[in-house]
Design a protein around this motif. Structure first.
Motif, short mmCIF file in Angstrom:
data_model
loop_
_atom_site.label_atom_id
_atom_site.label_comp_id
_atom_site.label_asym_id
_atom_site.label_seq_id
_atom_site.Cartn_x
_atom_site.Cartn_y
_atom_site.Cartn_z
N LYS A 58 0.87 -1.17 0.00
CA LYS A 58 0.00 0.00 0.00
C LYS A 58 0.91 1.23 0.00
CE LYS A 58 -1.87 1.02 3.94
NZ LYS A 58 -2.69 1.17 5.14
N LEU A 59 0.60 2.20 -0.85
CA LEU A 59 1.38 3.44 -0.88
C LEU A 59 0.69 4.49 -0.04
CD1 LEU A 59 2.40 3.64 -4.66
CD2 LEU A 59 3.66 2.64 -2.74
N GLU A 60 1.48 5.16 0.79
CA GLU A 60 0.98 6.25 1.63
C GLU A 60 1.88 7.45 1.41
OE1 GLU A 60 0.93 4.84 5.67
OE2 GLU A 60 -0.63 3.36 5.26
N PRO A 61 1.34 8.66 1.54
CA PRO A 61 2.18 9.85 1.34
C PRO A 61 3.41 9.83 2.24
CG PRO A 61 -0.12 10.47 1.43
CD PRO A 61 -0.06 9.02 1.81
N PHE A 62 4.53 10.21 1.66
CA PHE A 62 5.80 10.34 2.38
C PHE A 62 5.79 11.69 3.08
CE2 PHE A 62 10.32 11.65 2.27
CZ PHE A 62 10.89 10.59 2.97
N THR A 63 5.97 11.68 4.39
CA THR A 63 5.88 12.90 5.20
C THR A 63 7.15 13.07 6.04
OG1 THR A 63 4.94 11.81 7.16
CG2 THR A 63 3.37 12.49 5.41
N PRO A 64 7.29 14.22 6.71
CA PRO A 64 8.46 14.41 7.57
C PRO A 64 8.65 13.31 8.62
CG PRO A 64 7.43 16.52 7.17
CD PRO A 64 6.51 15.47 6.57
N ALA A 65 7.58 12.67 9.03
CA ALA A 65 7.70 11.56 9.98
C ALA A 65 8.49 10.38 9.40
CB ALA A 65 6.31 11.10 10.43
N ASP A 66 8.61 10.33 8.08
CA ASP A 66 9.31 9.23 7.41
C ASP A 66 10.77 9.56 7.07
OD1 ASP A 66 6.87 7.64 7.20
OD2 ASP A 66 6.26 9.15 5.74
N PHE A 67 11.18 10.79 7.30
CA PHE A 67 12.52 11.22 6.89
C PHE A 67 13.62 10.36 7.52
CE2 PHE A 67 11.52 15.99 5.95
CZ PHE A 67 10.64 15.61 4.95
N SER A 68 13.55 10.12 8.82
CA SER A 68 14.66 9.42 9.50
C SER A 68 14.84 8.01 8.94
CB SER A 68 14.45 9.39 11.01
OG SER A 68 13.26 8.67 11.34
N GLN A 69 13.76 7.33 8.58
CA GLN A 69 13.87 5.98 8.02
C GLN A 69 14.60 6.01 6.68
OE1 GLN A 69 12.57 2.52 9.06
NE2 GLN A 69 14.39 2.53 7.79
N LEU A 70 14.22 6.95 5.81
CA LEU A 70 14.86 7.05 4.50
C LEU A 70 16.34 7.43 4.65
CD1 LEU A 70 14.53 6.81 1.44
CD2 LEU A 70 13.87 9.23 1.42
N ILE A 71 16.63 8.36 5.53
CA ILE A 71 18.03 8.76 5.77
C ILE A 71 18.84 7.56 6.26
CG2 ILE A 71 19.51 10.15 7.28
CD1 ILE A 71 17.31 12.39 6.99
N GLU A 72 18.25 6.74 7.11
CA GLU A 72 18.93 5.53 7.60
C GLU A 72 19.21 4.55 6.46
OE1 GLU A 72 17.64 1.75 10.32
OE2 GLU A 72 17.17 3.75 11.13
N THR B 65 7.98 -5.07 -7.18
CA THR B 65 6.86 -5.26 -8.11
C THR B 65 5.57 -4.71 -7.52
OG1 THR B 65 7.94 -7.21 -9.02
CG2 THR B 65 5.60 -6.97 -9.48
N GLY B 66 5.35 -4.93 -6.24
CA GLY B 66 4.17 -4.39 -5.58
C GLY B 66 4.14 -2.87 -5.58
N MET B 67 5.30 -2.26 -5.34
CA MET B 67 5.39 -0.81 -5.34
C MET B 67 5.11 -0.24 -6.73
SD MET B 67 8.83 -0.56 -2.94
CE MET B 67 9.35 1.01 -3.57
N ILE B 68 5.72 -0.86 -7.74
CA ILE B 68 5.54 -0.39 -9.11
C ILE B 68 4.08 -0.55 -9.54
CG2 ILE B 68 6.15 -0.83 -11.53
CD1 ILE B 68 8.33 0.64 -9.95
N THR B 69 3.48 -1.70 -9.25
CA THR B 69 2.08 -1.94 -9.62
C THR B 69 1.17 -0.92 -8.95
OG1 THR B 69 2.50 -4.29 -9.96
CG2 THR B 69 0.21 -3.64 -9.58
N ALA B 70 1.39 -0.65 -7.67
CA ALA B 70 0.56 0.31 -6.95
C ALA B 70 0.70 1.71 -7.55
CB ALA B 70 0.94 0.32 -5.47
N LEU B 71 1.92 2.10 -7.92
CA LEU B 71 2.11 3.42 -8.49
C LEU B 71 1.55 3.52 -9.91
CD1 LEU B 71 3.16 6.18 -7.71
CD2 LEU B 71 5.37 5.55 -8.70
N LEU B 72 1.68 2.44 -10.69
CA LEU B 72 1.08 2.44 -12.03
C LEU B 72 -0.44 2.54 -11.94
CD1 LEU B 72 3.25 -0.25 -13.86
CD2 LEU B 72 3.33 2.24 -14.16
N ARG B 73 -1.01 1.89 -10.94
CA ARG B 73 -2.47 1.98 -10.76
C ARG B 73 -2.87 3.44 -10.52
NH1 ARG B 73 -3.09 -2.23 -7.87
NH2 ARG B 73 -3.91 -3.47 -9.56
#
Length: 184
Positions: A3-17, A105-113
């Motif tokens: 499931k795709l959810e908006p990327f927000t400031p609460a997600d920054f630390s995970q991506l930086i890691e 594949t799941g991420m790509i399919t969800a975004l293509l949808r």
């Protein structure tokens, strides 16, 4: 399932890691960001993002619906309503242990949808470095066609990287997903 959810400031630390070395940063973002990734850079990245009524860029975190864990990051940018086109960028299955389990594949399919069914795009493209065989396999499995190779487009250290250009059209998407509502 993803499931795709908006990327927000609460997600920054995970991506930086996840983006923990300069090579991975370059593979993930091209020249958009400088290493190390920072909160300020990510604030700029999401400024004005995720407006489905007037989309320019959509930036998401990918969530594994089985356990609620954030497993990746993906964006759809360069959205042109006039040309009904967009470009997938910054695809990352974050945790190395999660790779090879179908999340890409799941991420790509969800975004293509989203691109074809919600935004009514006609074409979605992406670029992937030619040495990223796992990603190329994922994109082909998702319905993308290889359209060409841009040779030696990026320099990293003493090596040059070539970019494989890929694309998928709405009719190809509908063939793969006949229940799709992607029509205009």
């Amino acid at each position: 399932m993803i499931k795709l959810e908006p990327f927000t400031p609460a997600d920054f630390s995970q991506l930086i890691e996840w983006i923990n070395d300069e090579r991975l940063m370059k593979e993930w973002s091209g020249s958009l960001f400088a290493f190390p990734l920072t909160n300020d850079a990510l604030e700029w990245y999401i400024e004005g993002a995720n407006d489905l009524k007037n989309p320019d860029v959509l930036v998401y975190k990918a969530v594994d619906t089985k356990n609620g864990a954030v497993v990746g990051h993906i964006s759809l940018g360069g959205i042109s309503q006039r040309d009904r086109a967009g470009r997938i960028t910054r695809v990352l299955v974050g945790d190395a242990a999660a790779r090879g389990r179908g999340f890409c594949t799941g991420m790509i399919t969800a975004l293509l949808r989203i691109g074809f069914e919600e935004l009514h795009l006609h074409r979605i493209s992406l670029g992937v470095y030619d040495f990223n065989h796992a990603a190329i396999k994922c994109y082909l499995k998702s319905g993308f066609k290889q359209e060409g190779v841009l040779r030696d487009v990026v320099r990293h250290g003493n090596e040059y990287w070539s970019l494989v250009e890929m694309g998928i059209l709405e009719d190809e998407w509908r063939t793969l997903h006949p229940k799709s509502k992607a029509t205009v």
